[in-house]
Design an enzyme around this catalytic site. Structure first.
Site, PDB file in Angstrom:
ATOM      1  CG  ASP A 271      -6.588   7.338   2.399  1.00  0.00           C
ATOM      2  OD1 ASP A 271      -7.047   7.821   1.332  1.00  0.00           O
ATOM      3  OD2 ASP A 271      -5.694   6.476   2.421  1.00  0.00           O
TER       4      ASP A 271
ATOM      5  N   GLY B 150       0.828  -1.198   0.000  1.00  0.00           N
ATOM      6  CA  GLY B 150       0.000   0.000   0.000  1.00  0.00           C
ATOM      7  C   GLY B 150       0.853   1.235   0.000  1.00  0.00           C
ATOM      8  CB  SER B 151      -0.056   4.772   0.072  1.00  0.00           C
ATOM      9  OG  SER B 151      -1.167   4.545   0.904  1.00  0.00           O
TER      10      SER B 151
ATOM     11  CE  LYS C  31      -1.730  -0.928   6.088  1.00  0.00           C
ATOM     12  NZ  LYS C  31      -2.690   0.075   5.645  1.00  0.00           N
TER      13      LYS C  31
HETATM   14  P1  ADP Z   1      -3.567   1.366   0.659  1.00  0.00           P
HETATM   15  O1  ADP Z   1      -2.430   2.225   1.058  1.00  0.00           O
HETATM   16  O2  ADP Z   1      -3.885   1.418  -0.791  1.00  0.00           O
HETATM   17  O3  ADP Z   1      -4.767   1.604   1.542  1.00  0.00           O
HETATM   18  P2  ADP Z   1      -2.922  -0.873   2.251  1.00  0.00           P
HETATM   19  O4  ADP Z   1      -1.516  -0.771   2.686  1.00  0.00           O
HETATM   20  O5  ADP Z   1      -3.956  -0.456   3.231  1.00  0.00           O
HETATM   21  O6  ADP Z   1      -3.123  -0.119   0.882  1.00  0.00           O
HETATM   22  O7  ADP Z   1      -3.234  -2.360   1.826  1.00  0.00           O
HETATM   23  C1  ADP Z   1      -2.435  -3.086   0.928  1.00  0.00           C
HETATM   24  C2  ADP Z   1      -3.155  -4.365   0.574  1.00  0.00           C
HETATM   25  O8  ADP Z   1      -3.402  -5.138   1.745  1.00  0.00           O
HETATM   26  C3  ADP Z   1      -4.526  -4.148  -0.060  1.00  0.00           C
HETATM   27  O9  ADP Z   1      -4.695  -5.112  -1.075  1.00  0.00           O
HETATM   28  C4  ADP Z   1      -5.508  -4.408   1.047  1.00  0.00           C
HETATM   29  O10 ADP Z   1      -6.731  -4.931   0.556  1.00  0.00           O
HETATM   30  C5  ADP Z   1      -4.773  -5.443   1.899  1.00  0.00           C
HETATM   31  N1  ADP Z   1      -5.133  -5.323   3.320  1.00  0.00           N
HETATM   32  C6  ADP Z   1      -4.901  -4.256   4.127  1.00  0.00           C
HETATM   33  N2  ADP Z   1      -5.363  -4.467   5.375  1.00  0.00           N
HETATM   34  C7  ADP Z   1      -5.922  -5.720   5.369  1.00  0.00           C
HETATM   35  C8  ADP Z   1      -6.580  -6.540   6.366  1.00  0.00           C
HETATM   36  N3  ADP Z   1      -6.765  -6.090   7.611  1.00  0.00           N
HETATM   37  N4  ADP Z   1      -7.020  -7.755   5.989  1.00  0.00           N
HETATM   38  C9  ADP Z   1      -6.835  -8.203   4.730  1.00  0.00           C
HETATM   39  N5  ADP Z   1      -6.231  -7.502   3.741  1.00  0.00           N
HETATM   40  C10 ADP Z   1      -5.766  -6.273   4.049  1.00  0.00           C
HETATM   41 MG    MG Z   2      -5.413   0.806   3.158  1.00  0.00          MG
END
Ligand code: ADP
Ligand code: MG
Length: 291
Positions: free
Chosen positions: A153, A14-15, A34
């Site tokens: 966001d 993600g970002s 994350k």
């Molecule tokens: P963005 O910055 O675009 O919001 P994220 O970092 O939040 O991206 O997410 C990156 C990827 O991980 C995306 O495909 C999102 O669907 C997946 N993702 C994020 N959080 C979760 C979660 N709690 N459970 C399952 N998938 C997740």
């Molecule tokens: Mg996200």
């Protein structure tokens, strides 16, 4: 400690950083983390990050992705935010799939999604209502007024489905920590389709800006594209500020169309509040049925 978890797979980038599916070794619970790189942050930004993550820890609601823990790994300057795993993926994926199959999302499903996002937002937007300055009737355990939390966001990619079809809002509050407030100037986050007119005008972000973004999400569930689209940021900004968009497809009711248009009012004070959304017949009915 990072060692308490085993990485199962990469989910995506993600970002903010990498998201991975993990297993907690003590009880085999499946979670995600994350990974955020704080290497380039100033001391002040780091402190803000820690305090925001602490707020997220207090945020417990069935329609908000649950935060479990955070790990600070000083050796590689990473912070890992551990949270609930949502196996149903995010709404961006669902919209893409539906479009690919030349299908559409049933109106009833859209109302259910709106109802559940509203319940999640309600929990955050309402927090300060009894705690205006000078009114300390509802302090939290530490004696401080609970802080109102804005999402900042909201987009289809930050709305998740768990294994039971429940809708959950993810990434609460992280936008500010990660300096994504000036989203428009930030090139890595992709096109800022969901940004409100007041954000473009660099006015204060408020809870009604979250409502605007929610309007864009509900619109996109119906139309399969955002209400405002353009080839570049500048012409997108012009479109958003002009405020003209096509009606959602004719198969959807006037009732749904009205709510979407209400949330997409240019003037933020004319948009519905979370309370207004809760009181919509199509929403309140579903809240009652769920109970
Ligand atoms: P963005 O910055 O675009 O919001 P994220 O970092 O939040 O991206 O997410 C990156 C990827 O991980 C995306 O495909 C999102 O669907 C997946 N993702 C994020 N959080 C979760 C979660 N709690 N459970 C399952 N998938 C997740
Ligand atoms: Mg996200």
């Amino acid at each position: 400690m990072v060692e308490q978890y085993e990485i199962i797979s990469d989910i995506g980038n993600g970002s903010f950083g990498k998201v991975q599916k993990i297993r907690r070794k003590t009880d085999d619970k499946i979670l995600v983390w994350k990974e955020l790189n704080y290497g380039k942050m100033s001391e002040k930004e780091k402190q803000q990050l820690v305090s925001e993550v602490n707020i997220l820890r207090d945020l417990k609601h069935p329609n908000i992705v649950q935060y479990y823990d955070r790990i600070i790994d000083k050796s590689n300057q990473r912070i890992y935010i551990i949270m609930e795993y949502c196996e149903g993926g995010d709404l961006a994926l669902i919209i893409r799939k539906t479009r690919k199959q030349s299908d559409h999302i049933a109106e009833d499903v859209i109302w259910k999604i709106l109802m559940q996002i509203t319940l999640g937002l309600y929990q955050c937007h309402r927090r300060q209502l009894n705690n205006q300055p000078g009114n300390d009737s509802n302090p939290n355990a530490s004696g401080e007024a609970p802080q109102k939390i804005l999402h900042r966001d909201l987009k289809p990619g930050n709305i998740f489905l768990d294994g039971n079809g429940n809708v959950k809002i993810g990434d609460f509050g992280l936008a500010r920590v990660m300096n994504h407030d000036s989203q428009f100037a930030y090139t890595h986050v992709g096109t800022p389709y969901y940004m409100s007119p007041e954000q473009i005008n660099e006015s204060k972000y408020n809870e009604q800006s979250d409502i605007w973004s929610l309007g864009c999400i509900i619109y996109e569930l119906a139309a399969q594209h955002p209400p405002f689209q353009a080839q570049n940021h500048l012409s997108l900004a012009v479109k958003i500020k002009t405020g003209k968009f096509e009606r959602i497809p004719a198969r959807y009711s006037e009732e749904l169309n009205r709510v979407v248009s209400w949330m997409l009012c240019q003037n933020s004070i004319e948009r519905p509040t979370v309370d207004d959304l809760m009181n919509l017949p199509q929403v309140s009915l579903r809240i009652r049925e769920k109970k």
